[in-house]
Each structure stands twice: as structure tokens, then as C-alpha cells.
Scaffold this motif. Sequence first.
Motif, PDB file in Angstrom:
ATOM      1  N   ASN A 224       0.917  -1.118  -0.013  1.00  0.00           N
ATOM      2  CA  ASN A 224      -0.264   0.091  -0.158  1.00  0.00           C
ATOM      3  C   ASN A 224       0.937   1.339   0.025  1.00  0.00           C
ATOM      4  N   ASN A 225       1.945   1.286   0.938  1.00  0.00           N
ATOM      5  CA  ASN A 225       2.877   2.551   0.912  1.00  0.00           C
ATOM      6  C   ASN A 225       3.490   2.930  -0.399  1.00  0.00           C
ATOM      7  N   PRO A 226       4.192   1.934  -1.030  1.00  0.00           N
ATOM      8  CA  PRO A 226       4.590   2.382  -2.247  1.00  0.00           C
ATOM      9  C   PRO A 226       3.951   2.479  -3.452  1.00  0.00           C
ATOM     10  N   ILE A 227       2.708   1.986  -3.421  1.00  0.00           N
ATOM     11  CA  ILE A 227       1.742   2.263  -4.464  1.00  0.00           C
ATOM     12  C   ILE A 227       1.130   3.477  -4.403  1.00  0.00           C
ATOM     13  N   SER A 228       0.688   3.844  -2.955  1.00  0.00           N
ATOM     14  CA  SER A 228       0.161   5.279  -2.813  1.00  0.00           C
ATOM     15  C   SER A 228       1.018   6.470  -3.290  1.00  0.00           C
ATOM     16  N   THR A 283       9.077   8.210  -7.876  1.00  0.00           N
ATOM     17  CA  THR A 283       8.055   7.356  -8.579  1.00  0.00           C
ATOM     18  C   THR A 283       8.757   6.106  -9.107  1.00  0.00           C
ATOM     19  N   LEU A 284       9.959   6.410  -9.442  1.00  0.00           N
ATOM     20  CA  LEU A 284      10.776   5.022  -9.827  1.00  0.00           C
ATOM     21  C   LEU A 284      11.035   4.116  -8.711  1.00  0.00           C
ATOM     22  N   GLU A 285      11.650   4.887  -7.402  1.00  0.00           N
ATOM     23  CA  GLU A 285      11.729   3.958  -6.206  1.00  0.00           C
ATOM     24  C   GLU A 285      10.566   3.251  -5.693  1.00  0.00           C
ATOM     25  N   ARG A 289      10.261  -0.638  -5.371  1.00  0.00           N
ATOM     26  CA  ARG A 289      10.064  -1.156  -4.117  1.00  0.00           C
ATOM     27  C   ARG A 289       8.601  -2.249  -4.340  1.00  0.00           C
ATOM     28  N   THR A 290       7.777  -1.827  -5.169  1.00  0.00           N
ATOM     29  CA  THR A 290       6.663  -2.696  -5.308  1.00  0.00           C
ATOM     30  C   THR A 290       7.052  -4.208  -6.348  1.00  0.00           C
ATOM     31  N   ALA A 291       8.041  -3.660  -7.336  1.00  0.00           N
ATOM     32  CA  ALA A 291       8.742  -4.776  -7.899  1.00  0.00           C
ATOM     33  C   ALA A 291       9.248  -5.601  -6.881  1.00  0.00           C
TER      34      ALA A 291
END
Length: 459
Positions: A224-228, A283-285, A289-291
Motif C-alpha cells: 500500500n505504501n509504495p503504490i500510494s 516514482t521510480l523508487e 519497491r513494489t517490484a
Amino acid sequence: MAGTDPENEPARRSLGLAGLVPHGAMEGVDESTWLDVIHKMDEVYSQLVHDEIQLEQKNNELEQSQQFIFSVLSAMSDVLLVCDEHGRIEETNAALCELVGRSDAELRGTSFYDLLADEPSAERARAVLSRSKPARGGEATELNLTGPHHQSVSVDANCTPRVGVNGRRVGTVFVGRPTAEIKRAYHELRAAHESLKLAQQQLLHSEKMASLGRLVAGVAHELNNPISFVLGNVHALARYSERLRQYLAAVHAGQDAEALQALRTTLRIEHVLGDLPSLIEGTLEGAQRTADIVGGLKRFSAMDPEARTPVDLNEVIERAIHWVRKGTGAGFEMHWQSGPPCVVNGSAGQLQQVLMNLLQNGTDAASGAHGKQAKLRLTVERDHTRVRVRLRDNGPGILPEHLSRLFDPFFTTKPVGKGTGLGLSISYGIVEQHGGRLTASNHPEGGAEFLLELPLAPG
């Protein structure tokens, strides 16, 4: 009779040959000589009677032996054929007669080659029969016989030489079994083995999915954190792109410098240009992180290949602790510190599953003990050849009667619906496949302790 000794008369009567003694004396032959002759004749007669009795006994024994051999040949499920050195059939059994649809009387004296269904079988049979110095233990060959309906019947035969009293080969003994039954049994065994392998893979995958299911809540929060963050940055970039589009349209329209400067101030172009690098970097970070999170889940849930690669146990332990912590609602206190690299050859996903199972079991055991917080202590030791991972919890320990069954499939001490009983069993099998060992015991200071031993990678 003149000159007859009265004392010898009972002896003559006992022999039943007294009448053979001549009544008249013969010149040069006295009565004692005749008595000796009579005694010898009586001995010969007794010996003849004894030999006849023994001959009858031998005949009875011979008949019994022949009956025994016949019963053995009739009871054999394997086919038996005995032929002479020229290939003429001398003996068969009931199994062979039934297989080829011909009686023993029809087969005796015929050529063995008449039973063969094709020329390659005949060539193999000729090679066996013509061998001058065959192996005493025989040799195996596959022959195709002609069945009762002129069909080809494959037989796996063992050909053993038959040697006479002079040591010379006098024939060959063929003992065989139809290979159709063997091949059918082999295919059934192979199919059962494949089914067991498939069931084992399904159980392993199911247990992985069960472990993964316990982490869903933590994973959702983790993602949730990186996607948000990525979504917020993308919305900001969308607004900035609209401002830049308006400014570029004015530039292309040829407006004067004063108008462009006023528009630049209104649209806050300087702020947009200054904020773009941080937005893109953030955004890249977040996307990376999501990946990383998704990649870790895929490595854990996917069916791992059998190929082994160098794996650092410290990294595997960190990932296992991270995911168990995310999936455990009550939380636990973990005492562990990463040390020097401990590289083993294996599957990172499978080893992570083992450590997650051990951590989850330790957490469940300690948390269920009077509601106290679970405390886990993990240490890593290594020497020149092996690495040892010790995991100890502060739970009540393992009952003595459960120690011997702890790694049995479907054995669990958890309530119904709380455990499948497969985690430790599958972990034990994974460790064995990696050339290691997994044991459990009760620590002297309390709690259960699991010891995971793995061989270090060469070099």
C-alpha cells in the motif's frame, strides 16, 4: 543213506534242499561237500530275494522322484524348455504348452526353431545353441514364440547350458517368462510413481500457498505504501504536464516575451521544473519497491526448479523474518544478527519456506503459552564444511511422545483448522534434498530448539 551223519540232517531239512543230496555216494565226493554246495545255493537265493526287494524299493523311489519332478514342472509359472545340442526338444512344462497351444507329446522331438515366430529370434537362439563355451550361469535373451493363434508372444528367456557326465555340453535349458505381464506391471508401477510425484508436488505447492496466505494482510500493507506514493506522484506529474502543455502552446503560437513571462509566472513553470526530478525519482523508487515485493512473493510461491544455485543464508533468513513479521498480527521479538556470508548450494525459495515454517511454528508455540509475547533467538554457526542454524523459542517445549513424530506427514498439535501437519514434514524433505539435516529438541533452559544443518558451497 549209508554213511549219512544224523547231526547234519536237521541242517538239510532247514535249507529245504535235503532232497538234492544224492542217495548214492559219488566217487571222490563226500556228503560235507554237497552240504557246502547247498549252503552256497541257499545264500545265492537269499541274495536274489534281497536284491529284488531293494530293486522294488528303488523303483518306488524313482517313481516318486519322477512324480515330484513332474509336479514341480507342472506348478512352474515360468515356461521351461529343454533341448539337445541340435535343438530338438526333450522336455517341456505345462506353462510352455499352454503358452504355445501344443501338448508335450506334440512338442517332443520337434525342432526348437519351429516354435520361434520370426527370424531375429531364430538367429538369437542359434547364437546361444552354437556357443562352444557358454557361461555356466547362462545368458539372457528375448525370444518371440508362436502362440496358439499364430500370434507373436515375447518371452524374456534365460539360456543355461546342460552338461553331461564327461563335462561336454549336451543341450540347453530355456527358462523364461512372458514379458507382456512384466511390461504391464512396469507401466503400472511407473504410473503410480508419477502419480505419487505429482501428489508430492501438489502437497508442496499447497503448503507454500497456505504459508503465503498467512502473509496476505502484511503484504497488502507492505504494498500500500509504495503504490500510494507512486499514485500521488503520477497525479502530480499529470497536473504538471498540463501546465507545460499550455506553456509550450503559447511558445509555439509566437506570443511576445512579456506574455510568456506572465504565463510562466501564472503556471509556476519554475516550480514545476524544480519539482520534476524528485517526482520522477520518487516514482521510480516506489515502483522498484513494489517490484521487489512482488518478485519476492513470486520466488516464494513459484514451483522452484531442481537446479541449485549459490544462496547466502543470511539473505534468506532476513526475507523469512520480514515476511513472518508482516504476517503475524501479534508480533514477536526477534534476536538475530547477520554475520559473515554463509553460501550454500540450493533453492532460495525452498530454503525460505523452511525457515518461514520454523519461524511461524516457533511464534505459534510461544504465543499460545499463557498469551505471552513470543521471543525467538536465531544463531548461525559455520565451520569449514557445514553451516548450522539454531532457532529457539520461549514456548512450553515439545512433549517427549511428540518428538519422534514431529516430522511425520499430517501430524500436528495445533487445533483443527489451524494447521495442516505438512509444514515440518515438507521442510524435513527439502533439507534432505539439499544434503542437510533438520532435528528438533527441547532446550535445557526451556522452549523448543530446531537445528538446521546444511553443507557449505565449495569455495
